[in-house]
Write a protein that holds these residues in place. Structure first.
Motif, PDB file in Angstrom:
ATOM      1  N   PHE A   1      -6.888   5.247  -8.065  1.00  0.00           N
ATOM      2  CA  PHE A   1      -7.013   4.435  -6.870  1.00  0.00           C
ATOM      3  C   PHE A   1      -8.063   3.355  -7.079  1.00  0.00           C
ATOM      4  O   PHE A   1      -8.936   3.463  -7.920  1.00  0.00           O
ATOM      5  CB  PHE A   1      -7.421   5.285  -5.669  1.00  0.00           C
ATOM      6  CG  PHE A   1      -6.391   6.283  -5.293  1.00  0.00           C
ATOM      7  CD1 PHE A   1      -6.509   7.595  -5.693  1.00  0.00           C
ATOM      8  CD2 PHE A   1      -5.296   5.907  -4.550  1.00  0.00           C
ATOM      9  CE1 PHE A   1      -5.551   8.527  -5.347  1.00  0.00           C
ATOM     10  CE2 PHE A   1      -4.333   6.828  -4.196  1.00  0.00           C
ATOM     11  CZ  PHE A   1      -4.459   8.146  -4.595  1.00  0.00           C
TER      12      PHE A   1
ATOM     13  N   SER B   1      -0.403   4.572  -0.080  1.00  0.00           N
ATOM     14  CA  SER B   1      -1.156   5.769   0.293  1.00  0.00           C
ATOM     15  C   SER B   1      -1.921   5.484   1.571  1.00  0.00           C
ATOM     16  O   SER B   1      -2.025   4.336   2.011  1.00  0.00           O
ATOM     17  CB  SER B   1      -2.146   6.169  -0.811  1.00  0.00           C
ATOM     18  OG  SER B   1      -3.259   5.287  -0.816  1.00  0.00           O
ATOM     19  N   ASP B   2      -2.473   6.524   2.138  1.00  0.00           N
ATOM     20  CA  ASP B   2      -3.410   6.345   3.233  1.00  0.00           C
ATOM     21  C   ASP B   2      -4.687   5.745   2.671  1.00  0.00           C
ATOM     22  O   ASP B   2      -4.907   5.722   1.454  1.00  0.00           O
ATOM     23  CB  ASP B   2      -3.735   7.691   3.879  1.00  0.00           C
ATOM     24  CG  ASP B   2      -2.551   8.266   4.653  1.00  0.00           C
ATOM     25  OD1 ASP B   2      -1.677   7.477   5.079  1.00  0.00           O
ATOM     26  OD2 ASP B   2      -2.510   9.495   4.820  1.00  0.00           O
TER      27      ASP B   2
ATOM     28  N   PHE C   1      -7.450   3.395  -1.936  1.00  0.00           N
ATOM     29  CA  PHE C   1      -6.047   3.444  -1.559  1.00  0.00           C
ATOM     30  C   PHE C   1      -5.219   3.133  -2.803  1.00  0.00           C
ATOM     31  O   PHE C   1      -5.699   2.517  -3.747  1.00  0.00           O
ATOM     32  CB  PHE C   1      -5.726   2.449  -0.439  1.00  0.00           C
ATOM     33  CG  PHE C   1      -5.972   1.006  -0.806  1.00  0.00           C
ATOM     34  CD1 PHE C   1      -4.946   0.208  -1.272  1.00  0.00           C
ATOM     35  CD2 PHE C   1      -7.234   0.455  -0.684  1.00  0.00           C
ATOM     36  CE1 PHE C   1      -5.166  -1.121  -1.611  1.00  0.00           C
ATOM     37  CE2 PHE C   1      -7.476  -0.869  -1.016  1.00  0.00           C
ATOM     38  CZ  PHE C   1      -6.430  -1.660  -1.479  1.00  0.00           C
ATOM     39  N   ALA C   2      -3.996   3.579  -2.794  1.00  0.00           N
ATOM     40  CA  ALA C   2      -3.085   3.298  -3.908  1.00  0.00           C
ATOM     41  C   ALA C   2      -2.180   2.139  -3.504  1.00  0.00           C
ATOM     42  O   ALA C   2      -1.856   1.960  -2.330  1.00  0.00           O
ATOM     43  CB  ALA C   2      -2.254   4.533  -4.241  1.00  0.00           C
TER      44      ALA C   2
ATOM     45  N   ARG D   1       0.872  -1.176   0.000  1.00  0.00           N
ATOM     46  CA  ARG D   1       0.000   0.000   0.000  1.00  0.00           C
ATOM     47  C   ARG D   1       0.905   1.220   0.000  1.00  0.00           C
ATOM     48  O   ARG D   1       1.845   1.311   0.773  1.00  0.00           O
ATOM     49  CB  ARG D   1      -0.905  -0.014   1.232  1.00  0.00           C
ATOM     50  CG  ARG D   1      -1.852   1.167   1.311  1.00  0.00           C
ATOM     51  CD  ARG D   1      -2.846   1.011   2.461  1.00  0.00           C
ATOM     52  NE  ARG D   1      -2.249   0.700   3.736  1.00  0.00           N
ATOM     53  CZ  ARG D   1      -1.753   1.607   4.572  1.00  0.00           C
ATOM     54  NH1 ARG D   1      -1.766   2.896   4.268  1.00  0.00           N
ATOM     55  NH2 ARG D   1      -1.241   1.226   5.737  1.00  0.00           N
TER      56      ARG D   1
END
Length: 127
Positions: free
Chosen positions: A100, A70-71, A81-82, A68
């Motif tokens: 995303f 990203s937040d 999320f990314a 992961r």
């Protein structure tokens, strides 16, 4: 770490698990028994079918893993999320770029995992 972030991280850990028994445990933590994963052109219904999708990824991308990057954002029963798929040499093979993944439920409860509700369907689509 909030509950949704922990759930996303468990979801990615399930995809990264090469041992089928361990993957089944992780999938059971974040998917309802009737859960559906729709990632065109693929689709899976139920935990076993979702595990089989992960196994196919392992066969195609040997020794790769998801991270992961990203937040986790959530709003109205959806989250995004990314992520990236990283090869054994540390090189990124696939990246979600600015696009995303969004997860939503087919139920009106706003839950998307067994941590949040007893049953439900999750659909995944690029946004």
């Amino acid at each position: 770490m909030n509950g949704l972030t922990a759930t996303v991280d468990t979801y990615l850990a399930a995809w990264n698990a090469r041992d089928p028994a361990r993957r089944a445990e992780l999938i059971a933590e974040v998917w309802s028994e009737e859960g559906q994963l729709i990632d065109p052109p693929l689709a899976a219904k139920g935990r076993q079918a979702i595990s089989e999708m992960a196994e196919a990824m392992h066969q195609h991308y040997v020794d790769h893993h998801f991270t992961r990057v990203s937040d986790v954002d959530s709003h109205h029963g959806s989250l995004r999320f990314a992520w990236q798929l990283v090869g054994p040499d540390g090189q990124v093979t696939v990246r979600s770029h600015g696009s995303f993944w969004r997860y939503t439920t087919a139920t009106s409860t706003g839950c998307w995992a067994t941590r949040d509700c007893a049953s439900g369907t999750r659909r995944r689509a690029r946004t």
